[in-house]
Design a protein around this motif. Sequence first.
Motif, PDB file in Angstrom:
ATOM      1  N   GLU A 147      18.492 -17.320 -13.438  1.00  0.00           N
ATOM      2  CA  GLU A 147      17.050 -17.197 -13.576  1.00  0.00           C
ATOM      3  C   GLU A 147      16.357 -17.980 -12.457  1.00  0.00           C
ATOM      4  O   GLU A 147      16.840 -19.024 -12.034  1.00  0.00           O
ATOM      5  N   ILE A 148      15.223 -17.480 -12.055  1.00  0.00           N
ATOM      6  CA  ILE A 148      14.408 -18.176 -11.070  1.00  0.00           C
ATOM      7  C   ILE A 148      13.764 -19.369 -11.785  1.00  0.00           C
ATOM      8  O   ILE A 148      13.192 -19.207 -12.867  1.00  0.00           O
ATOM      9  N   ASN A 189      15.871 -21.294   1.704  1.00  0.00           N
ATOM     10  CA  ASN A 189      17.316 -21.556   1.752  1.00  0.00           C
ATOM     11  C   ASN A 189      17.692 -22.892   1.117  1.00  0.00           C
ATOM     12  O   ASN A 189      18.605 -22.953   0.286  1.00  0.00           O
ATOM     13  N   VAL A 190      17.008 -23.954   1.505  1.00  0.00           N
ATOM     14  CA  VAL A 190      17.350 -25.281   0.986  1.00  0.00           C
ATOM     15  C   VAL A 190      17.143 -25.337  -0.523  1.00  0.00           C
ATOM     16  O   VAL A 190      18.012 -25.793  -1.269  1.00  0.00           O
ATOM     17  N   LEU A 191      15.992 -24.879  -0.986  1.00  0.00           N
ATOM     18  CA  LEU A 191      15.724 -24.934  -2.423  1.00  0.00           C
ATOM     19  C   LEU A 191      16.634 -23.977  -3.200  1.00  0.00           C
ATOM     20  O   LEU A 191      17.091 -24.315  -4.300  1.00  0.00           O
ATOM     21  N   GLY A 192      16.892 -22.822  -2.632  1.00  0.00           N
ATOM     22  CA  GLY A 192      17.815 -21.895  -3.288  1.00  0.00           C
ATOM     23  C   GLY A 192      19.182 -22.519  -3.472  1.00  0.00           C
ATOM     24  O   GLY A 192      19.811 -22.364  -4.530  1.00  0.00           O
ATOM     25  N   ALA A 231      17.439 -12.363  -3.969  1.00  0.00           N
ATOM     26  CA  ALA A 231      16.987 -11.072  -3.452  1.00  0.00           C
ATOM     27  C   ALA A 231      16.277 -10.205  -4.498  1.00  0.00           C
ATOM     28  O   ALA A 231      15.653  -9.205  -4.140  1.00  0.00           O
ATOM     29  N   ARG A 232      16.371 -10.585  -5.766  1.00  0.00           N
ATOM     30  CA  ARG A 232      15.781  -9.779  -6.835  1.00  0.00           C
ATOM     31  C   ARG A 232      14.303  -9.592  -6.587  1.00  0.00           C
ATOM     32  O   ARG A 232      13.556 -10.537  -6.351  1.00  0.00           O
ATOM     33  N   GLY A 233      13.864  -8.355  -6.650  1.00  0.00           N
ATOM     34  CA  GLY A 233      12.472  -8.036  -6.371  1.00  0.00           C
ATOM     35  C   GLY A 233      11.562  -8.269  -7.554  1.00  0.00           C
ATOM     36  O   GLY A 233      12.002  -8.414  -8.697  1.00  0.00           O
ATOM     37  N   MET A 234      10.295  -8.296  -7.254  1.00  0.00           N
ATOM     38  CA  MET A 234       9.276  -8.411  -8.302  1.00  0.00           C
ATOM     39  C   MET A 234       8.858  -7.006  -8.715  1.00  0.00           C
ATOM     40  O   MET A 234       8.875  -6.087  -7.899  1.00  0.00           O
ATOM     41  N   PRO A 235       8.488  -6.842  -9.964  1.00  0.00           N
ATOM     42  CA  PRO A 235       8.043  -5.525 -10.405  1.00  0.00           C
ATOM     43  C   PRO A 235       6.853  -5.037  -9.578  1.00  0.00           C
ATOM     44  O   PRO A 235       5.924  -5.794  -9.321  1.00  0.00           O
ATOM     45  N   SER A 243      10.693 -10.454  -2.700  1.00  0.00           N
ATOM     46  CA  SER A 243      11.603 -11.081  -3.653  1.00  0.00           C
ATOM     47  C   SER A 243      10.837 -12.053  -4.544  1.00  0.00           C
ATOM     48  O   SER A 243       9.880 -12.712  -4.109  1.00  0.00           O
ATOM     49  N   HIS A 244      11.263 -12.127  -5.784  1.00  0.00           N
ATOM     50  CA  HIS A 244      10.650 -13.045  -6.735  1.00  0.00           C
ATOM     51  C   HIS A 244      10.818 -14.491  -6.269  1.00  0.00           C
ATOM     52  O   HIS A 244       9.908 -15.311  -6.404  1.00  0.00           O
TER      53      HIS A 244
END
Length: 65
Positions: free
Chosen positions: A3-4, A32-35, A46-50, A55-56
Amino acid sequence: MAEIPDTFDVETRLLRYLAASIGPKSAADAYNVLGNQFDLSHAARARGMPNQAESHWHNRVRTAM
């Protein structure tokens, strides 16, 4: 599925990251760092937003900025 993290958690880590950094940082650096800090998979990042083409994860980090 990872989950984000919520906006508050992203803001907190972003502030810590920026405070510990020297010199300017780009949004891509923060993504990148936070991910990595949140241990997000490539798929979660990479999951997109509706109904949007972004990306979300990028949206969440930019909101925290």
